[in-house]
Design an enzyme around this catalytic site. Structure first.
Site, mmCIF file in Angstrom:
data_model
loop_
_atom_site.group_PDB
_atom_site.id
_atom_site.type_symbol
_atom_site.label_atom_id
_atom_site.label_comp_id
_atom_site.label_asym_id
_atom_site.label_seq_id
_atom_site.Cartn_x
_atom_site.Cartn_y
_atom_site.Cartn_z
ATOM 1 N N ASN A 9 41.398 40.709 36.313
ATOM 2 C CA ASN A 9 42.165 42.584 36.239
ATOM 3 C C ASN A 9 43.372 42.931 36.761
ATOM 4 O O ASN A 9 43.174 42.799 37.419
ATOM 5 C CB ASN A 9 40.831 43.346 36.501
ATOM 6 C CG ASN A 9 41.115 44.506 36.350
ATOM 7 O OD1 ASN A 9 42.763 44.865 35.403
ATOM 8 N ND2 ASN A 9 40.491 45.790 37.325
ATOM 9 N N LYS A 11 45.001 45.196 35.951
ATOM 10 C CA LYS A 11 45.308 46.051 36.090
ATOM 11 C C LYS A 11 46.847 46.234 35.668
ATOM 12 O O LYS A 11 47.373 46.039 34.492
ATOM 13 C CB LYS A 11 45.307 47.186 37.232
ATOM 14 C CG LYS A 11 44.077 46.749 38.197
ATOM 15 C CD LYS A 11 43.681 46.585 39.228
ATOM 16 C CE LYS A 11 42.016 46.193 39.853
ATOM 17 N NZ LYS A 11 41.801 46.430 41.149
ATOM 18 N N GLU A 161 31.110 46.746 41.705
ATOM 19 C CA GLU A 161 32.397 46.723 42.854
ATOM 20 C C GLU A 161 32.204 48.149 43.630
ATOM 21 O O GLU A 161 32.872 48.821 43.045
ATOM 22 C CB GLU A 161 33.518 46.780 41.236
ATOM 23 C CG GLU A 161 33.382 45.678 40.291
ATOM 24 C CD GLU A 161 35.404 45.659 39.926
ATOM 25 O OE1 GLU A 161 36.495 44.678 39.284
ATOM 26 O OE2 GLU A 161 35.479 46.597 39.271
ATOM 27 N N SER A 207 37.853 41.981 46.303
ATOM 28 C CA SER A 207 38.464 41.619 47.108
ATOM 29 C C SER A 207 37.752 40.299 47.163
ATOM 30 O O SER A 207 37.105 38.874 47.570
ATOM 31 C CB SER A 207 38.136 41.849 48.392
ATOM 32 O OG SER A 207 39.272 42.969 48.606
HETATM 33 P P1 PGA Z 1 40.136 43.639 43.800
HETATM 34 O O1 PGA Z 1 40.623 44.208 42.588
HETATM 35 O O2 PGA Z 1 39.745 42.013 43.756
HETATM 36 O O3 PGA Z 1 42.169 43.198 43.687
HETATM 37 O O4 PGA Z 1 39.453 44.136 44.726
HETATM 38 C C1 PGA Z 1 39.356 44.028 41.696
HETATM 39 C C2 PGA Z 1 39.021 45.326 40.441
HETATM 40 O O5 PGA Z 1 39.321 46.423 40.375
HETATM 41 O O6 PGA Z 1 38.507 44.865 39.260
#
Ligand code: PGA
Length: 245
Positions: A9, A11, A161, A207
């Protein structure tokens, strides 16, 4: 047997220069690796899908209507037209930043299905909810209200999540992850029947990194990961793909 899925992802990160990362990951993916998906910003979907041989490309959100006067929005059909085969829906950042409700996520999922996309529906508790021992209730409520009827193993992926684990470097214990994933599996089987309930993939997100991916990937009913920060660097994401494979 559910094949594991490593889903990145990105973002609101990534310009065309970052497509090299997708080329690098494509080169590392082979028949022995798990399914791989990268959900890029909408602006990169078309170019990314052109260069990503064995990697699926997805969007990160869509509108619940098929088209119309919705300035700034993108429809599921537009994502599919650009080359996406998946879309992330109901991510906690959208639920928090844009007040998305379970009902909206449910309608977006229907729109995604109408366009032939696989919906990755995100659910997860806040830290306060976990500390108040409400995690299972929250997850059950979000799952029931965010997922429409007519789910199948092909059109739906669930991502668990925990909000407090996203981008924080914190993760639940393996037992805590297993408890939630087992619960989601039971609820899916009860609602959709054992065949469909067992075929829907349930990802863990929050994470995940090259160090913890193998352990998390072995927890019961964990069918892969939804990976934010660590999916932006092809070296790290490739290690996660290998750990999950
Ligand atoms: P992260 O994000 O791996 O940076 O914690 C996961 C997500 O928000 O899908």
């Amino acid at each position: 047997m559910r094949k594991k899925l490593a889903a990145g992802n990105w973002k609101m990160n990534g310009l065309h220069g970052n497509l090299q990362e997708i080329k690098n990951i494509s080169e590392a993916v082979n028949a022995d690796t798990c399914d791989v998906l990268i959900c890029t910003p909408s602006t990169l979907i078309h170019s990314a899908s052109d260069i990503s041989n064995d990697i699926a490309i997805g969007g990160q959100d869509c509108h619940y209507n098929a088209s119309g006067a919705h300035t700034g929005e993108i429809s599921a059909e537009m994502l599919a037209d650009s080359g996406a085969s998946y879309v992330i829906l109901g991510h906690s950042e959208r639920r928090q930043d844009f007040s998305e409700t379970d009902a909206m996520v449910r309608d977006k999922t229907k729109a995604a299905w109408a366009a032939g996309l696989t919906a990755i529906v995100c659910i997860g508790e806040s830290l306060a909810q976990r500390e108040a021992s409400n995690t299972i209730d929250i997850i059950g409520g979000q799952l029931a209200a965010s997922v429409p009827d007519k789910a199948t193993g092909d059109n739906l992926v669930i991502a668990y999540e925990p909000i407090w684990a996203i981008g924080s470097g914190l993760t639940p214990t393996l037992d805590q992850i297993g408890e939630v994933h087992d619960y989601i599996r039971t609820r899916l089987e009860r609602r959709f029947g054992t065949g469909v309930g067992r075929s829907v993939r349930i990802l863990y997100g929050g994470s995940m990194n090259p160090k913890n991916a193998a352990d998390i990937g072995q927890v019961s009913n964990v069918d892969g990961g939804l990976i934010g920060g660590a999916s932006l660097k092809s070296d790290d994401f490739t290690l996660i793909i290998k750990a999950l494979s």
